[in-house]
Motif scaffolding. Structure first.
Motif, PDB file in Angstrom:
ATOM      1  N   ASP A   1      -0.690   5.393  14.602  1.00  0.00           N
ATOM      2  CA  ASP A   1       0.158   4.582  13.822  1.00  0.00           C
ATOM      3  C   ASP A   1      -0.451   3.232  13.481  1.00  0.00           C
ATOM      4  N   LYS A   2      -0.767   2.780  12.426  1.00  0.00           N
ATOM      5  CA  LYS A   2      -1.558   1.577  12.252  1.00  0.00           C
ATOM      6  C   LYS A   2      -0.755   0.813  11.349  1.00  0.00           C
ATOM      7  N   LEU A   3      -0.784  -0.757  11.549  1.00  0.00           N
ATOM      8  CA  LEU A   3      -0.049  -1.667  10.689  1.00  0.00           C
ATOM      9  C   LEU A   3      -1.039  -2.485  10.031  1.00  0.00           C
ATOM     10  N   SER A   4      -1.188  -2.559   8.918  1.00  0.00           N
ATOM     11  CA  SER A   4      -2.042  -3.409   8.210  1.00  0.00           C
ATOM     12  C   SER A   4      -1.772  -4.975   8.730  1.00  0.00           C
ATOM     13  N   PRO A   5      -2.894  -5.768   8.572  1.00  0.00           N
ATOM     14  CA  PRO A   5      -2.772  -7.206   9.088  1.00  0.00           C
ATOM     15  C   PRO A   5      -1.703  -7.935   8.118  1.00  0.00           C
ATOM     16  N   ALA A   6      -0.918  -8.917   8.727  1.00  0.00           N
ATOM     17  CA  ALA A   6      -0.108  -9.664   7.960  1.00  0.00           C
ATOM     18  C   ALA A   6      -1.007 -10.796   7.198  1.00  0.00           C
ATOM     19  N   GLY A   7      -0.364 -10.762   5.792  1.00  0.00           N
ATOM     20  CA  GLY A   7      -1.107 -11.873   4.950  1.00  0.00           C
ATOM     21  C   GLY A   7       0.088 -12.960   4.304  1.00  0.00           C
ATOM     22  N   ALA A   8      -0.404 -13.799   3.719  1.00  0.00           N
ATOM     23  CA  ALA A   8       0.616 -14.797   3.116  1.00  0.00           C
ATOM     24  C   ALA A   8       1.320 -14.184   1.700  1.00  0.00           C
ATOM     25  N   SER A   9       0.297 -13.396   1.300  1.00  0.00           N
ATOM     26  CA  SER A   9       1.033 -12.866  -0.156  1.00  0.00           C
ATOM     27  C   SER A   9       1.249 -11.421  -0.239  1.00  0.00           C
ATOM     28  N   ALA A  10       0.634 -10.748   0.631  1.00  0.00           N
ATOM     29  CA  ALA A  10       0.600  -9.375   0.932  1.00  0.00           C
ATOM     30  C   ALA A  10       1.549  -8.733   1.855  1.00  0.00           C
ATOM     31  N   ALA A  11       2.275  -7.674   1.466  1.00  0.00           N
ATOM     32  CA  ALA A  11       3.194  -7.041   2.629  1.00  0.00           C
ATOM     33  C   ALA A  11       2.402  -6.346   3.502  1.00  0.00           C
ATOM     34  N   GLN A  12       2.790  -6.016   4.667  1.00  0.00           N
ATOM     35  CA  GLN A  12       2.213  -5.253   5.660  1.00  0.00           C
ATOM     36  C   GLN A  12       2.549  -3.455   5.480  1.00  0.00           C
ATOM     37  N   SER A  13       1.506  -3.011   5.178  1.00  0.00           N
ATOM     38  CA  SER A  13       1.626  -1.405   5.156  1.00  0.00           C
ATOM     39  C   SER A  13       1.537  -0.475   6.526  1.00  0.00           C
ATOM     40  N   ARG A  14       2.136   0.386   6.530  1.00  0.00           N
ATOM     41  CA  ARG A  14       2.157   1.264   7.681  1.00  0.00           C
ATOM     42  C   ARG A  14       1.628   2.554   7.451  1.00  0.00           C
ATOM     43  N   THR A  15       0.790   3.056   8.082  1.00  0.00           N
ATOM     44  CA  THR A  15       0.075   4.468   7.958  1.00  0.00           C
ATOM     45  C   THR A  15       0.481   5.276   9.257  1.00  0.00           C
ATOM     46  N   VAL A  16       0.873   6.347   9.257  1.00  0.00           N
ATOM     47  CA  VAL A  16       0.887   7.433  10.381  1.00  0.00           C
ATOM     48  C   VAL A  16       0.256   8.434  10.157  1.00  0.00           C
ATOM     49  N   ARG A  17      -0.781   8.709  10.718  1.00  0.00           N
ATOM     50  CA  ARG A  17      -1.493   9.905  10.980  1.00  0.00           C
ATOM     51  C   ARG A  17      -1.318  11.002  11.793  1.00  0.00           C
ATOM     52  N   ILE A  18      -1.226  12.261  11.635  1.00  0.00           N
ATOM     53  CA  ILE A  18      -0.933  13.253  12.578  1.00  0.00           C
ATOM     54  C   ILE A  18      -2.059  14.284  12.343  1.00  0.00           C
ATOM     55  N   VAL A  19      -2.864  14.470  13.670  1.00  0.00           N
ATOM     56  CA  VAL A  19      -3.582  15.747  13.532  1.00  0.00           C
ATOM     57  C   VAL A  19      -3.328  16.855  14.780  1.00  0.00           C
ATOM     58  N   PHE A  20      -3.250  17.632  14.225  1.00  0.00           N
ATOM     59  CA  PHE A  20      -2.908  18.966  15.225  1.00  0.00           C
ATOM     60  C   PHE A  20      -3.860  20.135  15.014  1.00  0.00           C
TER      61      PHE A  20
ATOM     62  N   THR B   1       8.131  -7.808   4.681  1.00  0.00           N
ATOM     63  CA  THR B   1       8.657  -6.726   5.162  1.00  0.00           C
ATOM     64  C   THR B   1       7.944  -5.665   5.837  1.00  0.00           C
ATOM     65  N   ILE B   2       8.470  -5.184   7.027  1.00  0.00           N
ATOM     66  CA  ILE B   2       7.432  -4.451   7.770  1.00  0.00           C
ATOM     67  C   ILE B   2       8.220  -3.273   8.019  1.00  0.00           C
ATOM     68  N   PRO B   3       7.531  -2.182   7.718  1.00  0.00           N
ATOM     69  CA  PRO B   3       8.158  -0.640   7.736  1.00  0.00           C
ATOM     70  C   PRO B   3       8.321  -0.370   9.008  1.00  0.00           C
ATOM     71  N   PRO B   4       9.566   0.217   9.436  1.00  0.00           N
ATOM     72  CA  PRO B   4       9.869   0.412  11.176  1.00  0.00           C
ATOM     73  C   PRO B   4       8.833   1.616  11.354  1.00  0.00           C
ATOM     74  N   SER B   5       8.371   1.510  12.494  1.00  0.00           N
ATOM     75  CA  SER B   5       7.686   2.580  13.297  1.00  0.00           C
ATOM     76  C   SER B   5       8.642   3.738  13.418  1.00  0.00           C
ATOM     77  N   THR B   6       9.871   3.460  14.030  1.00  0.00           N
ATOM     78  CA  THR B   6      10.425   4.923  14.478  1.00  0.00           C
ATOM     79  C   THR B   6      10.745   5.820  13.232  1.00  0.00           C
ATOM     80  N   GLU B   7      11.310   5.298  12.009  1.00  0.00           N
ATOM     81  CA  GLU B   7      11.824   6.052  11.007  1.00  0.00           C
ATOM     82  C   GLU B   7      10.488   6.550  10.472  1.00  0.00           C
ATOM     83  N   THR B   8       9.206   5.859  10.257  1.00  0.00           N
ATOM     84  CA  THR B   8       7.929   6.436   9.794  1.00  0.00           C
ATOM     85  C   THR B   8       7.578   7.800  10.222  1.00  0.00           C
ATOM     86  N   GLN B   9       7.537   7.439  11.843  1.00  0.00           N
ATOM     87  CA  GLN B   9       7.007   8.265  12.373  1.00  0.00           C
ATOM     88  C   GLN B   9       7.991   9.653  12.458  1.00  0.00           C
ATOM     89  N   ASP B  10       9.186   9.401  12.657  1.00  0.00           N
ATOM     90  CA  ASP B  10      10.133  10.571  12.617  1.00  0.00           C
ATOM     91  C   ASP B  10       9.919  11.430  11.126  1.00  0.00           C
TER      92      ASP B  10
END
Length: 287
Positions: A224-243, A263-272
């Motif tokens: 679960d990776k959250l991009s760095p916060a910026g003044a003009s850019a929103a933070q994107s969240r990427t969930v990667r699953i490998v099995f 705006t920060i995408p929620p970790s729980t919802e994205t992972q679910d």
């Protein structure tokens, strides 16, 4: 004179039979000695040289359809109101990755956009084959590939690193400083385990973090990776699953990119959502 001739003819025949019997006895004796050992050695060597059986899976399913039904896609990918029904069908159909060996590597990608956010989804299947099954089987080779990816992700094994954190609130002295620490800029960063102080700041998003999963396929992990916060850019969240399931390794990525800064995408919802799709893919291979 005739009797002497018969005796001369019979005696050489008896001598020849005696010689043959003696030779056969000699051969039998060699076999009982060193010959028995050579036979067992040849059997042992033959059993050791028998190659391992091929892996369970000898082909791969269509990546745009395997376990990815329209209902799950609609819950994971937004479709703008401006899209026509044909455009929506095309969006949810996905775009297959270019592959020159459909039995070894295949993948599919989806993109969903709305005024609020953009969501990206990708699924990739890899069938691992051992080129020398006298050394390792397909399953063993796939496990080696999986371990390398787990090592590259630098995840702790076997689970999240959130177990030591409950000990932090026990001291009485640091208690007044807890709200200040939770309100610092660093508190919004993704954690590798459970949050250090879940009740310190009710408005702070819960961070589940990257970890090893124990209920997916043969073995699995989640990043679960959250991009760095910026003044003009929103933070994107990427969930990667490998099995891994037998000799097939499945990799999927699910990214949420908000349009508005702050705006920060929620970790729980994205992972679910990502885990539900991963579970459907694992069930597809277990059929």
């Amino acid at each position: 004179m005739q009797r002497k001739a018969v005796r001369r003819r019979v005696l050489p025949g008896i001598a020849m039979l005696t010689a043959l019997a003696a030779g056969a006895a000699g051969l039998t004796g060699c076999t009982d000695g060193s010959g028995g050992g050579s036979t067992s050695d040849s059997k042992a060597g033959g059993s050791a040289a028998v190659p391992a059986q091929p892996g369970k899976y000898r082909s791969l399913p269509a990546p745009c359809k395997a376990g990815v039904d329209s209902k799950k896609l609609k819950g994971m990918l937004p479709a703008g109101d401006s899209l026509t029904p044909e455009q929506r069908d095309q969006m949810y159909a996905g775009v297959a990755d270019t592959s020159y060996d459909g039995d070894r590597h295949v993948g599919c990608r989806w993109t969903g956009q709305s005024p609020e956010e953009t969501r990206l989804l990708s699924v990739r299947f890899e069938r691992v084959v051992s080129y020398d099954r006298a050394v390792s089987s397909d399953d063993e080779k796939a496990k080696q590939v999986y371990v390398r990816r787990l090592t590259d992700a630098r995840l702790p094994f076997p689970g999240p690193t959130g177990s030591p954190t409950p000990a932090a609130p026990t001291p009485a002295a640091p208690t007044p400083a807890a709200p200040a620490a939770s309100g610092s800029p660093a508190s919004g960063a993704p954690a590798s385990g459970a949050p250090s102080s879940p009740g310190a700041s009710p408005s702070a998003p819960v961070e589940l973090g990257s970890r090893v999963l124990e209920d997916l396929g043969s073995e699995a992990f989640l990043e679960d990776k959250l991009s760095p916060a910026g003044a003009s850019a929103a933070q994107s969240r990427t969930v990667r699953i490998v099995f891994r399931t037998s000799n097939v390794i499945v990799s999927m990525e699910y990214s949420v990119q908000p349009a508005l800064p702050g705006t920060i995408p929620p970790s729980t919802e994205t992972q679910d959502k990502a885990r539900q799709l991963a579970q459907a893919l694992a069930e597809r291979f277990s059929e």
